[in-house]
Design an enzyme around this catalytic site. Structure first.
Site, mmCIF file in Angstrom:
data_model
loop_
_atom_site.group_PDB
_atom_site.id
_atom_site.type_symbol
_atom_site.label_atom_id
_atom_site.label_comp_id
_atom_site.label_asym_id
_atom_site.label_seq_id
_atom_site.Cartn_x
_atom_site.Cartn_y
_atom_site.Cartn_z
ATOM 1 N N GLU A 97 0.792 -1.227 0.000
ATOM 2 C CA GLU A 97 0.000 0.000 0.000
ATOM 3 C C GLU A 97 0.825 1.277 0.000
ATOM 4 O O GLU A 97 0.269 2.368 -0.062
ATOM 5 C CB GLU A 97 -0.944 0.006 1.208
ATOM 6 N N HIS A 139 6.560 4.121 0.673
ATOM 7 C CA HIS A 139 7.461 4.432 1.790
ATOM 8 C C HIS A 139 7.298 3.473 2.963
ATOM 9 O O HIS A 139 7.542 3.808 4.104
ATOM 10 C CB HIS A 139 7.409 5.913 2.194
ATOM 11 N N ARG A 195 -2.751 -12.480 10.550
ATOM 12 C CA ARG A 195 -1.967 -12.388 11.794
ATOM 13 C C ARG A 195 -2.738 -11.681 12.905
ATOM 14 O O ARG A 195 -2.525 -11.955 14.080
ATOM 15 C CB ARG A 195 -0.667 -11.635 11.547
HETATM 16 N N1 INI Z 1 0.738 4.196 8.451
HETATM 17 C C1 INI Z 1 0.463 2.954 8.900
HETATM 18 O O1 INI Z 1 0.218 2.789 10.103
HETATM 19 N N2 INI Z 1 0.434 1.913 8.036
HETATM 20 C C2 INI Z 1 0.696 2.055 6.711
HETATM 21 O O2 INI Z 1 0.644 1.027 5.966
HETATM 22 C C3 INI Z 1 0.996 3.341 6.209
HETATM 23 N N3 INI Z 1 1.236 3.536 4.813
HETATM 24 O O3 INI Z 1 0.922 2.643 4.026
HETATM 25 O O4 INI Z 1 1.723 4.591 4.408
HETATM 26 C C4 INI Z 1 1.010 4.415 7.124
HETATM 27 N N4 INI Z 1 1.280 5.689 6.713
HETATM 28 C C5 INI Z 1 0.960 6.839 7.508
HETATM 29 C C6 INI Z 1 2.054 7.208 8.486
HETATM 30 O O5 INI Z 1 2.122 6.276 9.550
HETATM 31 C C7 INI Z 1 1.782 8.580 9.101
HETATM 32 O O6 INI Z 1 0.561 8.555 9.787
HETATM 33 C C8 INI Z 1 1.725 9.709 8.067
HETATM 34 O O7 INI Z 1 2.884 9.671 7.239
HETATM 35 C C9 INI Z 1 1.663 11.078 8.764
HETATM 36 O O8 INI Z 1 2.851 11.303 9.527
#
Ligand code: INI
Length: 154
Positions: free
Chosen positions: A85, A88, A127
């Site tokens: 998804e 990064h 999981r």
């Molecule tokens: N945050 C997650 O908890 N899981 C993910 O898979 C994810 N992806 O896919 O990007 C994700 N991104 C958001 C990140 O944790 C922050 O909330 C965001 O970048 C704001 O700081």
């Protein structure tokens, strides 16, 4: 040799839970398993505090706030970072895991890494679900165990 062994006993142990809204359906499964297992090992409902954050990247700072408050004996971070998804993935997953370990070592309060890092959504669900992997339940046990080790052992 003295081996430190004690049965899991959550009575009197206070727990902070940091739950990630990103992939919240997965987080809810993890949370269900965590709460059920905390209850099974006698952690009282009034000794559990829950806070929601945007995503895994925010989890370490929320965990630090709990730890710094000195009102909890352990913190459990719950969420999922899914490779499919996000481009990064490595940054989010890496910073979350490193940040959580750092908070734990810096504060002396156990912080449990219940943030799944998986290739796809199906793997995360497998999981997290209480009827299959129940990773949330495992995190509850790890939190109680670590709280007992830190509180009682040395
Ligand atoms: N945050 C997650 O908890 N899981 C993910 O898979 C994810 N992806 O896919 O990007 C994700 N991104 C958001 C990140 O944790 C922050 O909330 C965001 O970048 C704001 O700081």
């Amino acid at each position: 040799m003295k081996e430190l062994n004690f049965p899991l006993n959550g009575d009197g142990i206070r727990i902070g839970i940091v739950a990630c809204r990103f992939n919240d359906a997965i987080t809810h499964q993890l949370l269900e398993g965590t709460l059920a297992r905390l209850k099974k090992f006698e952690v009282k409902d009034e000794d559990i505090d829950l806070v929601w954050v945007a995503g895994a990247f925010e989890a370490p700072l929320a965990a630090k706030s709990f730890a710094d408050s000195k009102k909890v004996n352990a913190v459990i971070c719950l969420g999922a970072v899914i490779r499919g998804e996000t481009p990064h993935f490595d940054y989010v997953a890496g910073e979350a895991s490193a940040g959580i370990m750092r908070v734990s070592l810096d504060t002396g309060v156990p912080v449990i890494f219940g943030i799944l890092t998986t290739e796809d959504y199906a793997q995360a669900l497998e999981r997290a679900a209480v009827k299959s992997g129940d990773k949330g339940g495992d995190c509850a046990e790890a939190a109680i165990e670590m709280a007992q080790i830190v509180k009682d052992s040395f």
